[in-house]
Design a protein around this motif. Sequence first.
Motif, PDB file in Angstrom:
ATOM      1  N   ASN A 180      -0.959  -5.669   2.485  1.00  0.00           N
ATOM      2  CA  ASN A 180      -1.702  -5.095   3.611  1.00  0.00           C
ATOM      3  C   ASN A 180      -1.567  -6.013   4.822  1.00  0.00           C
ATOM      4  OD1 ASN A 180      -2.759  -2.820   2.209  1.00  0.00           O
ATOM      5  ND2 ASN A 180      -4.306  -4.135   1.273  1.00  0.00           N
ATOM      6  N   CYS A 181      -1.429  -5.453   5.988  1.00  0.00           N
ATOM      7  CA  CYS A 181      -1.352  -6.241   7.215  1.00  0.00           C
ATOM      8  C   CYS A 181      -2.598  -7.118   7.336  1.00  0.00           C
ATOM      9  CB  CYS A 181      -1.224  -5.316   8.425  1.00  0.00           C
ATOM     10  SG  CYS A 181      -1.356  -6.179  10.015  1.00  0.00           S
ATOM     11  N   SER A 182      -2.393  -8.418   7.612  1.00  0.00           N
ATOM     12  CA  SER A 182      -3.512  -9.353   7.708  1.00  0.00           C
ATOM     13  C   SER A 182      -4.409  -9.071   8.920  1.00  0.00           C
ATOM     14  CB  SER A 182      -2.990 -10.785   7.783  1.00  0.00           C
ATOM     15  OG  SER A 182      -2.119 -10.949   8.903  1.00  0.00           O
ATOM     16  N   GLU A 183      -3.912  -8.289   9.881  1.00  0.00           N
ATOM     17  CA  GLU A 183      -4.725  -7.922  11.044  1.00  0.00           C
ATOM     18  C   GLU A 183      -5.580  -6.683  10.780  1.00  0.00           C
ATOM     19  OE1 GLU A 183      -4.924  -9.717  13.793  1.00  0.00           O
ATOM     20  OE2 GLU A 183      -3.505 -11.177  12.960  1.00  0.00           O
ATOM     21  N   MET A 184      -5.454  -6.143   9.528  1.00  0.00           N
ATOM     22  CA  MET A 184      -6.260  -4.994   9.084  1.00  0.00           C
ATOM     23  C   MET A 184      -5.975  -3.735   9.888  1.00  0.00           C
ATOM     24  SD  MET A 184      -7.651  -6.612   6.671  1.00  0.00           S
ATOM     25  CE  MET A 184      -8.762  -5.379   6.047  1.00  0.00           C
ATOM     26  N   CYS A 185      -4.688  -3.531  10.235  1.00  0.00           N
ATOM     27  CA  CYS A 185      -4.346  -2.317  10.973  1.00  0.00           C
ATOM     28  C   CYS A 185      -4.120  -1.138  10.033  1.00  0.00           C
ATOM     29  CB  CYS A 185      -3.103  -2.546  11.829  1.00  0.00           C
ATOM     30  SG  CYS A 185      -1.554  -2.663  10.887  1.00  0.00           S
ATOM     31  N   GLY A 186      -4.093  -1.403   8.708  1.00  0.00           N
ATOM     32  CA  GLY A 186      -3.899  -0.337   7.739  1.00  0.00           C
ATOM     33  C   GLY A 186      -2.475  -0.195   7.251  1.00  0.00           C
ATOM     34  N   CYS A 202       2.380  -4.678  15.150  1.00  0.00           N
ATOM     35  CA  CYS A 202       0.979  -4.411  14.815  1.00  0.00           C
ATOM     36  C   CYS A 202       0.157  -4.101  16.075  1.00  0.00           C
ATOM     37  CB  CYS A 202       0.371  -5.607  14.078  1.00  0.00           C
ATOM     38  SG  CYS A 202      -1.374  -5.341  13.659  1.00  0.00           S
ATOM     39  N   THR A 205      -2.597  -6.879  17.009  1.00  0.00           N
ATOM     40  CA  THR A 205      -2.244  -8.253  17.333  1.00  0.00           C
ATOM     41  C   THR A 205      -2.624  -8.583  18.773  1.00  0.00           C
ATOM     42  OG1 THR A 205      -0.392  -8.219  15.781  1.00  0.00           O
ATOM     43  CG2 THR A 205      -0.332  -9.905  17.482  1.00  0.00           C
ATOM     44  N   GLN A 222      -5.249  -6.734  22.789  1.00  0.00           N
ATOM     45  CA  GLN A 222      -4.568  -6.167  21.633  1.00  0.00           C
ATOM     46  C   GLN A 222      -3.375  -5.340  22.112  1.00  0.00           C
ATOM     47  OE1 GLN A 222      -7.637  -3.972  19.519  1.00  0.00           O
ATOM     48  NE2 GLN A 222      -8.033  -5.741  18.160  1.00  0.00           N
TER      49      GLN A 222
END
Length: 427
Positions: A180-186, A202, A205, A222
């Motif tokens: 999963n993307c660490s930035e929680m983008c899904g 992302c 970011t 962002q």
Amino acid sequence: MAEAREVALPSGYDDEFVNSVDEDLHCSICHLPLKEAVQTGKCGHRFCRQCLDEHFRRLELLREPLNCPVDRNILIRDKDIFPDKATERKILSFIIKCPCNGCQWTGELRSKTDHLTSCPRKIVGCTNKNCSETITRDKLQKHVTTTCAWRILRCAHCSESHPKCKTKAHHADCKKFPLNCSEMCGAVIPREKISAHIEKDCPLTIISCPYFDHMGCEAKIQRREVESHLQAAMRLHLDLACVKLSDTQKKFEETTKKLVERVNALEKDMHSKERCESFTWRIDGFSEVLRKAKSGEETILESSPFYRYGYKCKIGICPNGFQSGKNTHLSVFLVIMKGEYDATLTWPFDRNFTFTLIDQQENEHDRENIVESTTLDPKLSSFGRPVKEENSGWGFHNFVSHEKLQKRRYIVDDTIFVQVHFTSVKY
């Protein structure tokens, strides 16, 4: 305390015979049916070959004479012990049951080995590398392919092979494993592409304003908010652009002024600097020099050291030639030496050079000088900064042939002149 001693295991057949085995077919040592039966020639007692060998070994350790373990008759190993083939055949014909638990096979003792190679109830080891489990042969295939922790599996993500018990460890390093993307983008991204995703794609970011480099806008937003930021900060960006343009115009004018001053200085320096320097070497008594070279007394002659452009150099000649010019030509070479100004110079040596053998015709227009030029190859060790007192020389093996030396006025009053011209780096 009694000293511990080795105890040999029984060597006779311990199989379960269907019919009883007569006592005279039992080994007198292990009391099991005879295996590889041997018989003593003197007393006629029968033993398993291995049991009797072990009995003899113990007697030899005690340095006692060999004897029959039943009646202690003295025996000579090579003369009194004989294979009992008839007894061996008789025992091998007895019917036994398979020793493997659950197998119903019965057959002659001599068929036991063949049977055990395929017995479905025999305990065998797993064939997978590193697995130490044992299992009955009829369950081996299922264990090897389905339940064994060391069975080889192919990763569904990268297709690399690894043991089942190493799957978790492999997934922790697998470059293709989805994360999963660490930035929680899904987004779910292969491990090897996570960094690129965050850096370039992302939407969550945090990035700098696109006009940071050009105009100096210091906003952090962002990635998904870039367009809305550009719309909201349009007036700010316009003001920054005007300031940037003004600064650029000022720097341009200052740079143009410096360039003009530099060009003028270079043009002045070009007129004042000499573009070519040379060194001329006079070699007297050349006939004697050549004679010594051909006789091997003195094969190399070198000039006195000299400085050009701050580099310390010297010229050398091989009057009787070197390598491909041996015995037919005069060879010439340049040597770069360790000098006083090496720490201030550019390395490797960056001057092209030309060797000239001067034709000493009185009329300069009638001269036919021998000229060889080189374009410097900075990769050669000969032109690096000297570590020792001098580098190896570099020049021309076939500079001028001995025959050509005699055809014109290259040698006058037993003297020749060799000149080297250096060309500086062009501006």
